[in-house]
Design a protein around this motif. Structure first.
Motif, PDB file in Angstrom:
ATOM      1  N   LEU A  89      39.335  46.930  48.031  1.00  0.00           N
ATOM      2  CA  LEU A  89      40.140  46.682  49.100  1.00  0.00           C
ATOM      3  C   LEU A  89      40.328  45.096  49.473  1.00  0.00           C
ATOM      4  O   LEU A  89      41.373  44.598  50.009  1.00  0.00           O
ATOM      5  N   ARG A  90      39.213  44.200  48.813  1.00  0.00           N
ATOM      6  CA  ARG A  90      39.279  43.061  48.847  1.00  0.00           C
ATOM      7  C   ARG A  90      38.649  42.517  47.740  1.00  0.00           C
ATOM      8  O   ARG A  90      37.526  42.799  47.057  1.00  0.00           O
ATOM      9  N   VAL A  91      39.259  41.251  47.296  1.00  0.00           N
ATOM     10  CA  VAL A  91      38.519  40.586  46.207  1.00  0.00           C
ATOM     11  C   VAL A  91      38.654  39.152  46.863  1.00  0.00           C
ATOM     12  O   VAL A  91      39.419  38.542  47.441  1.00  0.00           O
ATOM     13  N   GLU A  92      37.380  38.479  46.383  1.00  0.00           N
ATOM     14  CA  GLU A  92      37.072  37.133  46.958  1.00  0.00           C
ATOM     15  C   GLU A  92      36.676  36.354  45.602  1.00  0.00           C
ATOM     16  O   GLU A  92      36.044  36.849  44.851  1.00  0.00           O
ATOM     17  N   LEU A  93      36.704  35.103  45.964  1.00  0.00           N
ATOM     18  CA  LEU A  93      36.043  34.136  44.941  1.00  0.00           C
ATOM     19  C   LEU A  93      36.009  32.558  45.626  1.00  0.00           C
ATOM     20  O   LEU A  93      36.321  32.336  46.638  1.00  0.00           O
ATOM     21  N   TYR A 140      45.134  30.540  41.832  1.00  0.00           N
ATOM     22  CA  TYR A 140      44.778  31.860  42.959  1.00  0.00           C
ATOM     23  C   TYR A 140      45.827  32.030  44.132  1.00  0.00           C
ATOM     24  O   TYR A 140      45.996  33.229  44.531  1.00  0.00           O
ATOM     25  N   ARG A 141      46.413  30.825  44.394  1.00  0.00           N
ATOM     26  CA  ARG A 141      47.426  31.135  45.593  1.00  0.00           C
ATOM     27  C   ARG A 141      48.661  31.711  44.981  1.00  0.00           C
ATOM     28  O   ARG A 141      49.173  32.534  45.804  1.00  0.00           O
ATOM     29  N   ALA A 142      49.020  31.307  43.855  1.00  0.00           N
ATOM     30  CA  ALA A 142      50.166  32.175  43.083  1.00  0.00           C
ATOM     31  C   ALA A 142      49.607  33.840  43.013  1.00  0.00           C
ATOM     32  O   ALA A 142      50.895  34.477  43.104  1.00  0.00           O
ATOM     33  N   MET A 143      48.544  34.122  42.808  1.00  0.00           N
ATOM     34  CA  MET A 143      48.355  35.278  42.681  1.00  0.00           C
ATOM     35  C   MET A 143      48.166  36.199  43.978  1.00  0.00           C
ATOM     36  O   MET A 143      47.615  37.357  44.183  1.00  0.00           O
ATOM     37  N   GLY A 144      48.165  35.346  45.126  1.00  0.00           N
ATOM     38  CA  GLY A 144      48.381  35.814  46.403  1.00  0.00           C
ATOM     39  C   GLY A 144      46.747  35.851  47.288  1.00  0.00           C
ATOM     40  O   GLY A 144      46.692  36.267  48.300  1.00  0.00           O
ATOM     41  N   PHE A 145      46.038  34.995  46.755  1.00  0.00           N
ATOM     42  CA  PHE A 145      44.821  34.633  47.525  1.00  0.00           C
ATOM     43  C   PHE A 145      45.051  33.827  48.526  1.00  0.00           C
ATOM     44  O   PHE A 145      45.892  32.783  48.484  1.00  0.00           O
ATOM     45  N   GLN A 146      44.338  33.691  49.605  1.00  0.00           N
ATOM     46  CA  GLN A 146      44.627  32.959  50.818  1.00  0.00           C
ATOM     47  C   GLN A 146      42.951  32.305  50.949  1.00  0.00           C
ATOM     48  O   GLN A 146      41.995  32.633  50.797  1.00  0.00           O
ATOM     49  N   HIS A 147      43.221  31.039  51.342  1.00  0.00           N
ATOM     50  CA  HIS A 147      42.220  30.127  51.845  1.00  0.00           C
ATOM     51  C   HIS A 147      41.430  30.491  53.057  1.00  0.00           C
ATOM     52  O   HIS A 147      42.257  30.675  54.103  1.00  0.00           O
ATOM     53  N   VAL A 207      31.285  17.587  47.036  1.00  0.00           N
ATOM     54  CA  VAL A 207      32.788  18.130  46.773  1.00  0.00           C
ATOM     55  C   VAL A 207      32.568  19.556  47.705  1.00  0.00           C
ATOM     56  O   VAL A 207      31.459  20.370  47.668  1.00  0.00           O
ATOM     57  N   ASP A 208      33.790  19.884  48.367  1.00  0.00           N
ATOM     58  CA  ASP A 208      33.732  21.219  49.023  1.00  0.00           C
ATOM     59  C   ASP A 208      33.777  22.433  48.252  1.00  0.00           C
ATOM     60  O   ASP A 208      34.372  22.263  47.100  1.00  0.00           O
ATOM     61  N   ASP A 209      33.314  23.618  48.776  1.00  0.00           N
ATOM     62  CA  ASP A 209      33.620  24.834  47.901  1.00  0.00           C
ATOM     63  C   ASP A 209      34.315  25.579  48.770  1.00  0.00           C
ATOM     64  O   ASP A 209      33.913  25.934  49.873  1.00  0.00           O
ATOM     65  N   LEU A 210      35.527  26.108  48.330  1.00  0.00           N
ATOM     66  CA  LEU A 210      36.551  26.759  49.146  1.00  0.00           C
ATOM     67  C   LEU A 210      36.202  28.338  48.746  1.00  0.00           C
ATOM     68  O   LEU A 210      36.019  28.712  47.691  1.00  0.00           O
ATOM     69  N   LEU A 211      36.195  29.099  49.781  1.00  0.00           N
ATOM     70  CA  LEU A 211      36.292  30.604  49.809  1.00  0.00           C
ATOM     71  C   LEU A 211      37.650  31.029  49.785  1.00  0.00           C
ATOM     72  O   LEU A 211      38.641  30.587  50.712  1.00  0.00           O
ATOM     73  N   MET A 212      38.171  31.855  48.927  1.00  0.00           N
ATOM     74  CA  MET A 212      39.599  32.364  49.002  1.00  0.00           C
ATOM     75  C   MET A 212      39.492  33.958  48.800  1.00  0.00           C
ATOM     76  O   MET A 212      38.713  34.419  48.069  1.00  0.00           O
ATOM     77  N   GLY A 213      40.482  34.495  49.532  1.00  0.00           N
ATOM     78  CA  GLY A 213      40.321  36.256  49.522  1.00  0.00           C
ATOM     79  C   GLY A 213      41.645  36.955  49.469  1.00  0.00           C
ATOM     80  O   GLY A 213      42.638  36.030  49.719  1.00  0.00           O
ATOM     81  N   LEU A 214      41.565  37.865  48.972  1.00  0.00           N
ATOM     82  CA  LEU A 214      42.895  38.906  48.641  1.00  0.00           C
ATOM     83  C   LEU A 214      42.619  39.989  49.469  1.00  0.00           C
ATOM     84  O   LEU A 214      41.476  40.929  48.744  1.00  0.00           O
ATOM     85  N   LEU A 215      43.459  40.446  50.205  1.00  0.00           N
ATOM     86  CA  LEU A 215      43.188  41.825  50.803  1.00  0.00           C
ATOM     87  C   LEU A 215      44.502  42.940  49.678  1.00  0.00           C
ATOM     88  O   LEU A 215      45.401  42.548  49.622  1.00  0.00           O
ATOM     89  N   VAL A 216      43.899  43.835  49.279  1.00  0.00           N
ATOM     90  CA  VAL A 216      44.581  44.603  48.375  1.00  0.00           C
ATOM     91  C   VAL A 216      45.112  45.730  49.167  1.00  0.00           C
ATOM     92  O   VAL A 216      44.479  46.603  49.863  1.00  0.00           O
ATOM     93  N   THR A 217      46.571  45.874  48.951  1.00  0.00           N
ATOM     94  CA  THR A 217      47.096  46.863  49.611  1.00  0.00           C
ATOM     95  C   THR A 217      47.648  48.084  48.899  1.00  0.00           C
ATOM     96  O   THR A 217      47.703  47.855  47.527  1.00  0.00           O
TER      97      THR A 217
END
Length: 192
Positions: free
Chosen positions: A142-146, A159-166, A182-192
């Motif tokens: 239900l959730r994918v993160e990177l 990642y943004r184009a694929m629907g992931f959000q910061h 350098v910062d490391d960003l967490l991005m996530g996508l909730l799968v509906t």
């Protein structure tokens, strides 16, 4: 996506194959990872931090669970017409029952294949699997993160184009080759 290879076009007009990675691909995946690490873009490790050889690399992948076929992992690769690996990606689900709905995405594209649409192909097919896969008990991702380096704008844009959000940042998480933090960003996508 099943284990059969699917023929797909690249941006330059060539055709490639996308398929599930298997244990037999470990040596080629090791060569791919070495090329990505040697290019020093978007990675967090150095070449001397890689396993010493393809056998050790295969053992590491096995230990991580990347060859399981029970829905725990879904590893993909893209091959050129001559069989060279252009990229790989995987979703690896977290093991605890309360977290089994979460998949962690990892992706790498060979430096010579960047800009050809390999990353987008991998992401599209991984997310297709995520949306369609059901465990035998009906559970699913239900959730994918990177995580992505803040100094990797091409990857962030994909990642943004694929629907992931910061969703957050680990500030000054890594030290680049030039010493910059350098910062490391967490991005996530909730799968509906």
């Amino acid at each position: 996506m099943h284990s059969k290879a699917l023929r797909v076009p690249l941006r330059d007009g060539r055709t490639c194959s996308i398929r599930r990675a298997t244990h037999a691909d470990a040596a080629a995946l090791y060569v791919l990872e070495r090329a990505i690490v040697q290019a020093r873009q978007g990675v967090v490790k150095h070449e001397d931090e890689l396993p010493p050889d393809a056998a050790a690399y295969a053992t590491d992948r096995e230990r991580a669970g990347l060859h399981k076929t029970d829905g725990t992992a879904f590893p993909l690769l893209v091959e050129s017409e001559d069989g060279a690996l252009l990229g790989e990606a995987s979703v690896l689900r977290l093991g605890y029952r309360m977290l089994r709905h979460v998949g962690v995405l990892g992706i790498g594209v060979h430096p010579a294949a960047q800009g050809l649409g390999v990353g987008r192909l991998l992401m599209q097919h991984l997310l297709e699997w995520v949306r369609s896969h059901r465990d035998t008990d009906g559970q699913r991702v239900l959730r994918v993160e990177l995580c992505v380096r803040a100094d990797n704008p091409r990857a962030i844009a994909l990642y943004r184009a694929m629907g992931f959000q910061h969703e957050g940042a680990r500030r000054a998480f890594l030290r680049a080759d030039d010493g910059a933090l350098v910062d490391d960003l967490l991005m996530g996508l909730l799968v509906t």
